[in-house]
Write an enzyme that holds these catalytic residues in place. Sequence first.
Site, PDB file in Angstrom:
ATOM      1  N   GLY A  31      19.379 -10.443 -37.447  1.00 48.96           N
ATOM      2  CA  GLY A  31      19.192  -9.507 -35.862  1.00 48.96           C
ATOM      3  C   GLY A  31      20.175 -10.337 -35.068  1.00 48.96           C
ATOM      4  CG  LEU A  32      22.004  -7.248 -32.262  1.00 46.75           C
ATOM      5  CD1 LEU A  32      21.764  -6.451 -31.144  1.00 46.75           C
ATOM      6  CD2 LEU A  32      23.413  -7.687 -32.569  1.00 46.75           C
ATOM      7  CB  SER A  33      22.859 -13.960 -30.183  1.00 44.39           C
ATOM      8  OG  SER A  33      22.568 -14.823 -29.281  1.00 44.39           O
ATOM      9  CB  SER A  35      17.140  -9.817 -32.065  1.00 46.38           C
ATOM     10  OG  SER A  35      17.268 -10.983 -33.098  1.00 46.38           O
ATOM     11  N   GLY A  36      15.179 -12.450 -31.082  1.00 46.51           N
ATOM     12  CA  GLY A  36      14.013 -12.906 -31.239  1.00 46.51           C
ATOM     13  C   GLY A  36      13.656 -13.942 -32.508  1.00 46.51           C
ATOM     14  CB  SER A  38      14.714 -19.004 -32.673  1.00 47.64           C
ATOM     15  OG  SER A  38      16.147 -19.214 -32.904  1.00 47.64           O
ATOM     16  CB  SER A 105      22.732 -13.273 -41.607  1.00 49.26           C
ATOM     17  OG  SER A 105      21.546 -12.848 -41.387  1.00 49.26           O
TER      18      SER A 105
HETATM   19  P1  ADP Z   1      17.333 -15.456 -31.458  1.00 46.24           P
HETATM   20  O1  ADP Z   1      16.943 -16.463 -32.289  1.00 46.24           O
HETATM   21  O2  ADP Z   1      17.558 -14.219 -32.222  1.00 46.24           O
HETATM   22  O3  ADP Z   1      18.825 -15.886 -30.836  1.00 46.24           O
HETATM   23  P2  ADP Z   1      15.490 -16.340 -29.618  1.00 46.24           P
HETATM   24  O4  ADP Z   1      13.999 -16.577 -30.204  1.00 46.24           O
HETATM   25  O5  ADP Z   1      16.373 -17.677 -29.310  1.00 46.24           O
HETATM   26  O6  ADP Z   1      16.293 -15.344 -30.306  1.00 46.24           O
HETATM   27  O7  ADP Z   1      15.199 -15.685 -27.936  1.00 46.24           O
HETATM   28  C1  ADP Z   1      14.663 -14.559 -27.667  1.00 46.24           C
HETATM   29  C2  ADP Z   1      14.129 -14.515 -26.352  1.00 46.24           C
HETATM   30  O8  ADP Z   1      13.605 -13.244 -26.286  1.00 46.24           O
HETATM   31  C3  ADP Z   1      13.083 -15.682 -26.035  1.00 46.24           C
HETATM   32  O9  ADP Z   1      13.429 -15.973 -24.564  1.00 46.24           O
HETATM   33  C4  ADP Z   1      11.857 -14.745 -26.163  1.00 46.24           C
HETATM   34  O10 ADP Z   1      10.877 -15.540 -25.338  1.00 46.24           O
HETATM   35  C5  ADP Z   1      12.204 -13.423 -25.525  1.00 46.24           C
HETATM   36  N1  ADP Z   1      11.592 -12.461 -26.089  1.00 46.24           N
HETATM   37  C6  ADP Z   1      10.838 -11.333 -25.188  1.00 46.24           C
HETATM   38  N2  ADP Z   1       9.966 -10.805 -26.116  1.00 46.24           N
HETATM   39  C7  ADP Z   1      10.057 -10.870 -27.098  1.00 46.24           C
HETATM   40  C8  ADP Z   1       9.502 -10.348 -28.458  1.00 46.24           C
HETATM   41  N3  ADP Z   1       8.737  -9.321 -28.425  1.00 46.24           N
HETATM   42  N4  ADP Z   1       9.853 -10.973 -29.590  1.00 46.24           N
HETATM   43  C9  ADP Z   1      10.668 -12.161 -29.811  1.00 46.24           C
HETATM   44  N5  ADP Z   1      11.359 -12.473 -28.551  1.00 46.24           N
HETATM   45  C10 ADP Z   1      10.911 -12.092 -27.216  1.00 46.24           C
END
Ligand code: ADP
Length: 199
Positions: A31-33, A35-36, A38, A105
């Site tokens: 998923g996009l940066s 996106s959630g 991690s 990815s």
């Molecule tokens: P990625 O790893 O895809 O770059 P991260 O997990 O680092 O994304 O960041 C996602 C951000 O979005 C976090 O700050 C998280 O708390 C927030 N967020 C808000 N709502 C959601 C959700 N429903 N699912 C996942 N993350 C969320």
Amino acid sequence: MKNITPFSHTINKKNRGELLNQKPFLLWMTGLSASGKSTIADLLEKKLNSLGYCTYTLDGDNIRDGLNSDLSFSNEDRVENIRRIGEVGALFVDAGLITICAFISPFEEDRLMVRSLLSENEFFEVYIDTPIAICEERDPKGIYKKARSGEIRDFTGIDSPYESPKNPDIHIETHKFSPEEAVDIIASYLVKKKLIEKG
Ligand code: ADP
């Protein structure tokens, strides 16, 4: 490859999985940066650990900080980034672990390549699907801002493409579900597939 004959070790993935009392497999989060990936991977790993499963998470920036610190974000290096992670992920599965990979990815072909390294029922693509406008609003690392200002180049979704999974095993729209609900969706899928006993 010439003059290379892989050795077949007596103790294999099945032995290790049995010792750990689990079926090893790999969950591939794309998923996009922002996106959630991690966030959801972390909560999912916590849940699996509390249920008694041995896990390992391979995460984008952590790997780029070490193993792949020699790679850039050019298309060519993105391919190599995922190739190495795929190989490492497959080794972790071979070690008997439930492995979670959280990487943007962006290219379908690379994700298919990783799938091909594992057997059926060992690789599951999880599409962490969040509209770019929401990712940009979240921007926990402030990198969308930098990408928009041109400070960062080749940024996925802005000046580098993201190819959405056509047929993901699990599809999570994070603008509709909380991270906890996302984890429940994944855990229910794993129970249904008989990969874990309860979720
Ligand atoms: P990625 O790893 O895809 O770059 P991260 O997990 O680092 O994304 O960041 C996602 C951000 O979005 C976090 O700050 C998280 O708390 C927030 N967020 C808000 N709502 C959601 C959700 N429903 N699912 C996942 N993350 C969320």
